[in-house]
Design a protein around this motif. Structure first.
Motif, PDB file in Angstrom:
ATOM      1  N   GLY A   1      -7.858  -1.627   2.749  1.00 25.43           N
ATOM      2  CA  GLY A   1      -7.794  -0.788   1.360  1.00 25.43           C
ATOM      3  C   GLY A   1      -7.094   0.011   1.239  1.00 25.43           C
ATOM      4  O   GLY A   1      -6.750   0.669   2.241  1.00 25.43           O
ATOM      5  N   GLN A   2      -6.912   0.599   0.042  1.00 26.36           N
ATOM      6  CA  GLN A   2      -6.122   1.895  -0.205  1.00 26.36           C
ATOM      7  C   GLN A   2      -6.804   2.992   0.465  1.00 26.36           C
ATOM      8  O   GLN A   2      -7.733   3.352   0.098  1.00 26.36           O
ATOM      9  N   MET A   3      -5.877   3.801   1.237  1.00 26.79           N
ATOM     10  CA  MET A   3      -6.482   5.117   1.741  1.00 26.79           C
ATOM     11  C   MET A   3      -5.564   6.055   1.357  1.00 26.79           C
ATOM     12  O   MET A   3      -4.525   6.043   0.818  1.00 26.79           O
ATOM     13  N   ALA A   4      -5.886   7.500   1.706  1.00 23.41           N
ATOM     14  CA  ALA A   4      -4.957   8.450   1.266  1.00 23.41           C
ATOM     15  C   ALA A   4      -3.942   8.435   2.026  1.00 23.41           C
ATOM     16  O   ALA A   4      -3.825   8.037   3.138  1.00 23.41           O
TER      17      ALA A   4
ATOM     18  N   GLU B   1      -6.235   9.099  10.689  1.00 25.75           N
ATOM     19  CA  GLU B   1      -5.232   8.556  11.609  1.00 25.75           C
ATOM     20  C   GLU B   1      -5.160   7.098  10.986  1.00 25.75           C
ATOM     21  O   GLU B   1      -6.236   6.299  11.326  1.00 25.75           O
ATOM     22  N   PRO B   2      -4.145   6.717  10.396  1.00 23.82           N
ATOM     23  CA  PRO B   2      -4.086   5.471   9.810  1.00 23.82           C
ATOM     24  C   PRO B   2      -3.682   4.397  10.906  1.00 23.82           C
ATOM     25  O   PRO B   2      -3.354   4.615  12.057  1.00 23.82           O
TER      26      PRO B   2
ATOM     27  N   LEU C   1      -0.197  14.528  13.005  1.00 25.91           N
ATOM     28  CA  LEU C   1      -0.248  13.126  13.407  1.00 25.91           C
ATOM     29  C   LEU C   1       0.633  12.624  14.290  1.00 25.91           C
ATOM     30  O   LEU C   1       0.413  12.081  15.267  1.00 25.91           O
ATOM     31  N   ASP C   2       2.092  13.130  13.999  1.00 24.26           N
ATOM     32  CA  ASP C   2       3.048  12.939  14.915  1.00 24.26           C
ATOM     33  C   ASP C   2       4.044  13.944  14.605  1.00 24.26           C
ATOM     34  O   ASP C   2       4.523  14.146  13.710  1.00 24.26           O
TER      35      ASP C   2
ATOM     36  N   ARG D   1       0.719  -1.199   0.007  1.00 26.00           N
ATOM     37  CA  ARG D   1      -0.068   0.103   0.045  1.00 26.00           C
ATOM     38  C   ARG D   1       0.983   1.324  -0.112  1.00 26.00           C
ATOM     39  O   ARG D   1       2.027   1.231   0.798  1.00 26.00           O
ATOM     40  N   PHE D   2       0.529   2.167  -0.626  1.00 23.82           N
ATOM     41  CA  PHE D   2       1.239   3.561  -0.675  1.00 23.82           C
ATOM     42  C   PHE D   2       0.660   4.179   0.730  1.00 23.82           C
ATOM     43  O   PHE D   2      -0.639   4.622   0.856  1.00 23.82           O
ATOM     44  N   THR D   3       1.542   4.371   1.592  1.00 25.16           N
ATOM     45  CA  THR D   3       1.051   4.690   3.049  1.00 25.16           C
ATOM     46  C   THR D   3       1.670   6.200   3.387  1.00 25.16           C
ATOM     47  O   THR D   3       1.030   6.947   4.074  1.00 25.16           O
TER      48      THR D   3
END
Length: 137
Positions: free
Chosen positions: A53-56, A44-45, A31-32, A4-6
């Motif tokens: 699934g792929q998220m932004a 917040e991943p 976020l950090d 995944r592109f994270t």
């Protein structure tokens, strides 16, 4: 198997300042954060959500000693969601962005800009509903 592109990682001189700029551009939150890196995002991943699934992706700003010296090989495109393109360009100029020429020529449907550290990005088509755009600041 898949990946995944994270995160999109951006080397920079001042992670806190550049993250603050991009938070204002994209309506992201921090976020950090530490002295040498800042991660921002629209959510917040969690490992579970990313596996589902792929998220932004989030954006990570990492301090490096050297400054940017050449045109980006990768850049972001941003689309205003509640205003026209020119009004968004004016807002971004007010946040510290600049217009730049990377050889794009005069006939184009986008505006090439740079963030406060010189990283190029494009303001492309507006996604605002017809008749629902806010005036330029």
């Amino acid at each position: 198997m898949t990946s995944r592109f994270t995160e999109l990682v951006i080397d920079c001189h001042d992670p806190q300042a550049l993250a603050a700029f991009w938070c204002q551009v994209l309506d992201f939150t921090v976020l950090d954060s530490s002295e040498d890196k800042v991660e921002i995002g629209s959510w917040e991943p969690t490992a579970e959500a990313v596996r589902a699934g792929q998220m932004a992706p989030t954006m990570m700003f990492i301090r490096v000693p050297e400054r940017k010296t050449a045109k980006n090989r990768l850049h972001l495109d941003v689309s205003p969601i509640d205003t026209g393109t020119e009004a968004e360009v004016a807002r971004l100029l007010g946040l510290g962005a600049t217009r730049v020429d990377v050889g794009q020529g005069p006939a184009r449907s986008w505006t090439v800009m740079a963030d406060p550290e010189g990283n190029e990005f494009d303001v492309v088509r507006s996604l605002a509903p017809a008749g629902h755009t806010a005036p330029a600041p």
